[in-house]
Design an enzyme around this catalytic site. Structure first.
Site, PDB file in Angstrom:
ATOM      1  N   GLU A  75      37.923  45.200  41.915  1.00 41.45           N
ATOM      2  CA  GLU A  75      38.394  44.545  43.125  1.00 41.45           C
ATOM      3  C   GLU A  75      39.818  44.024  43.002  1.00 41.45           C
ATOM      4  O   GLU A  75      40.611  44.104  43.927  1.00 41.45           O
ATOM      5  CB  GLU A  75      37.454  43.383  43.450  1.00 41.45           C
ATOM      6  CG  GLU A  75      37.743  42.756  44.796  1.00 41.45           C
ATOM      7  CD  GLU A  75      36.705  41.710  45.143  1.00 41.45           C
ATOM      8  OE1 GLU A  75      35.532  41.885  44.739  1.00 41.45           O
ATOM      9  OE2 GLU A  75      37.067  40.736  45.810  1.00 41.45           O
ATOM     10  N   ASP A  76      40.139  43.488  41.854  1.00 36.80           N
ATOM     11  CA  ASP A  76      41.473  42.941  41.670  1.00 36.80           C
ATOM     12  C   ASP A  76      42.475  44.001  41.254  1.00 36.80           C
ATOM     13  O   ASP A  76      43.619  43.687  40.959  1.00 36.80           O
ATOM     14  CB  ASP A  76      41.441  41.835  40.611  1.00 36.80           C
ATOM     15  CG  ASP A  76      40.378  40.807  40.935  1.00 36.80           C
ATOM     16  OD1 ASP A  76      40.314  40.409  42.106  1.00 36.80           O
ATOM     17  OD2 ASP A  76      39.613  40.441  40.038  1.00 36.80           O
TER      18      ASP A  76
END
Ligand code: MN
Length: 530
Positions: A75-76
């Site tokens: 996600e990051d």
């Protein structure tokens, strides 16, 4: 910080390869989140490790635990999906993808949120482990919610109460459900939470001694009758569920008899009924309060005997009787069917497809009720390719929701459609059939098989003959009487609730989709030859 040793220690029965896999994921995730912190100021990796530990406590397999460790790494953008697949395989990537929130560029605010949820549920259709990782993630986030900025807490807590706790409940994960609810409650309604805690505390103090005495006495009596008692314990009702019940009972604590319940765990089902006999011989049961969830499990799989009795020492008390297996199921639900022990060590030897189907939600018929179709999404983002057998009502829902794609309405619709607008009824064999609320025996017959609907002669609900327009209720046992000479009537079209039934009736009546139901064509109607 959770150490890898703590996680591995919980992986009972895991192979050395499994352990090495989790260890590798631990180190990989630690590196990926390096330098990143949470709102609490702690290293971000604390969250990943805690999520993995929750999964290990649930007895989940190595892939799921590793996915817990890595669930936020993509996600990051710290780890690429390609790298993750190369290092940990397709299966793990699929789970992580399902849990990952969407990037900000495409959707915003409520839309992004609804879209993430939609994606989560679509992925769940192929692999139920996606949802279990999400619940573990949510549990740790709720445990640390106090560190999140105040303006965000309310929404997160409310979402936990309205979406994630009901999902845990539907998966039979009773412990997870009540933990999530009680973590969320104080953030949603602080005053009510304080009040409920106070009420429960007073009641506990009042009945504590009596309950302990009762527990002892019952144990003695049961043993005297030759029963083996594995365990007895006293369980307190969760704060949120007590609050909901108080609301229903006009805040009258004296009308609530299960704030504390005495639980008796015995070896076999026969023992459950024998123990019930002993309990009823000792204490007078309250009429209408006995529930046999063993013969008639709840739709989420919950089994137990519940009875409420009047005792000398502790007043009115609910007593729950169950086996060890039922107890484990009630706490861990679907997760308890995926542990090493349950899956067996032979899982590696199974073919890929077989392995996959073990985790496929589609093999748990009642889980399907959780999964909003949203096929449009699964087509466009390429996820959940395994979804092929989509039940018709799901398809209907997809159409209904496609108009409001990505909006707040979707979330509202999800809550309503899945958790309140459906009834779960049983076949005489105990299979659960999931229907829209206000469905009739005709809908039920067609849901089982078109041949059954087309030759529906009569129907019994809970053993009694009923008319075809009877609305089915949750937990009803429905038996269909079939006769070759029986045929659908046009009148049925006005009664049925499902489009599946409507379509079959039309076709049996030889009507095309557009024409209106013909009048008075009852008996001599012939089936369309096709
Ligand atoms: Mn997370």
């Amino acid at each position: 910080m959770t150490t890898v040793k703590e996680i591995v220690a919980l992986m009972e029965g895991a192979s050395p390869e499994d352990i090495a896999f989790v260890e590798k994921a631990y180190e990989y995730s630690k590196k990926a989140h390096e330098g990143q912190t949470r709102y609490s100021g702690e290293p971000y990796f604390v969250h990943a490790a805690a999520t993995a530990k929750i999964l290990a406590e649930y007895g989940m397999d190595a892939t799921t635990i590793a996915a817990g460790l890595l669930h936020d790494a993509v996600e990051d953008g710290r780890v690429s999906r390609t790298d993750m697949e190369k290092e940990f395989g397709k299966e793990l990537l699929f789970i992580v993808d399902g849990v990952t929130k969407l990037g900000t560029h495409k959707y915003r605010g409520a839309e992004r949120h609804a879209e993430s949820l939609r994606r989560l549920l679509v992925a769940t259709a192929s692999d139920i482990r996606v949802l279990i990782v999400k619940l573990a993630d949510r549990k740790h986030n709720m445990q640390t919610l106090e560190h999140v900025p105040e303006n965000k807490r309310g929404r997160i807590a409310l979402e936990t109460l309205e979406i994630y706790a009901p999902i845990a409940d539907r998966l039979g994960m009773g412990k997870m459900k009540s933990i999530l609810e009680d973590l969320a409650f104080p953030f949603v309604d602080p005053d009510a939470a304080r009040h409920t805690a106070e009420v429960r505390k007073l009641k506990t103090e009042e009945t504590e001694d009596g309950l302990t005495k009762l527990q002892k006495e019952l144990k003695q009596e049961l043993t005297k009758k030759g029963l083996t008692i594995l365990r007895t314990d006293i369980r307190m009702k969760g704060l949120w569920s007590l609050h909901k019940k108080l609301e229903r009972k006009n805040d009258d604590i004296n009308l609530i008899h299960d704030i504390a319940a005495l639980r008796i765990v015995v070896p076999t089902i026969e023992d459950c009924y024998a123990a019930l006999g002993v309990v009823h011989a000792l204490y007078k049961p309250l009429p209408g309060e006995f529930k046999d969830y063993i013969a008639f499990p709840k739709p989420n799989g919950y089994r137990s005997l519940h009875t409420t009795v009047v005792t000398h020492d502790a007043g009115i008390v609910e007593i729950q009787i169950r086996t060890e297996e039922m107890h484990r199921d009630a706490q861990f639900g679907i997760a308890s069917h995926m542990t090493y022990k349950q899956l067996g060590k032979g899982i590696e030897k199974l073919g890929k497809e077989e392995q996959k189907s073990r985790f496929s939600s589609l093999s748990f018929s009642w889980v399907r009720s959780l999964i909003p179709s949203l096929m449009r999404v699964s087509k466009s983002d390429g996820g959940a390719k395994g979804v092929t057998k989509v039940p018709p009502w799901l398809a209907e829902l997809a159409d209904a929701h496609s108009e409001v794609a990505g909006s707040q309405e979707f979330v509202e619709g999800l809550k309503e459609d899945f958790f309140s607008h459906r009834v779960f009824v049983f076949t005489p064999k105990g299979d659960v059939i999931d229907l829209p609320a206000q469905s009739t025996p005709i809908d039920f017959a067609y849901a089982i098989h078109s041949g059954l609907g087309d030759h529906l002669q009569g129907a019994k609900v809970n053993g009694k003959l009923v008319s075809f327009d009877t609305e089915l209720g949750n937990g009803d046992v429905v038996e269909i009487i079939r006769r070759d000479s029986a045929h659908p009537s046009a009148k049925w079209l006005e009664i049925v609730r499902t489009s599946l039934a409507r379509r079959h009736i039309r076709s049996a009546l030889g009507m095309n989709e557009q024409s209106k139901p013909p009048r008075r064509q009852r008996r001599f109607w012939k089936k369309k030859a096709n």
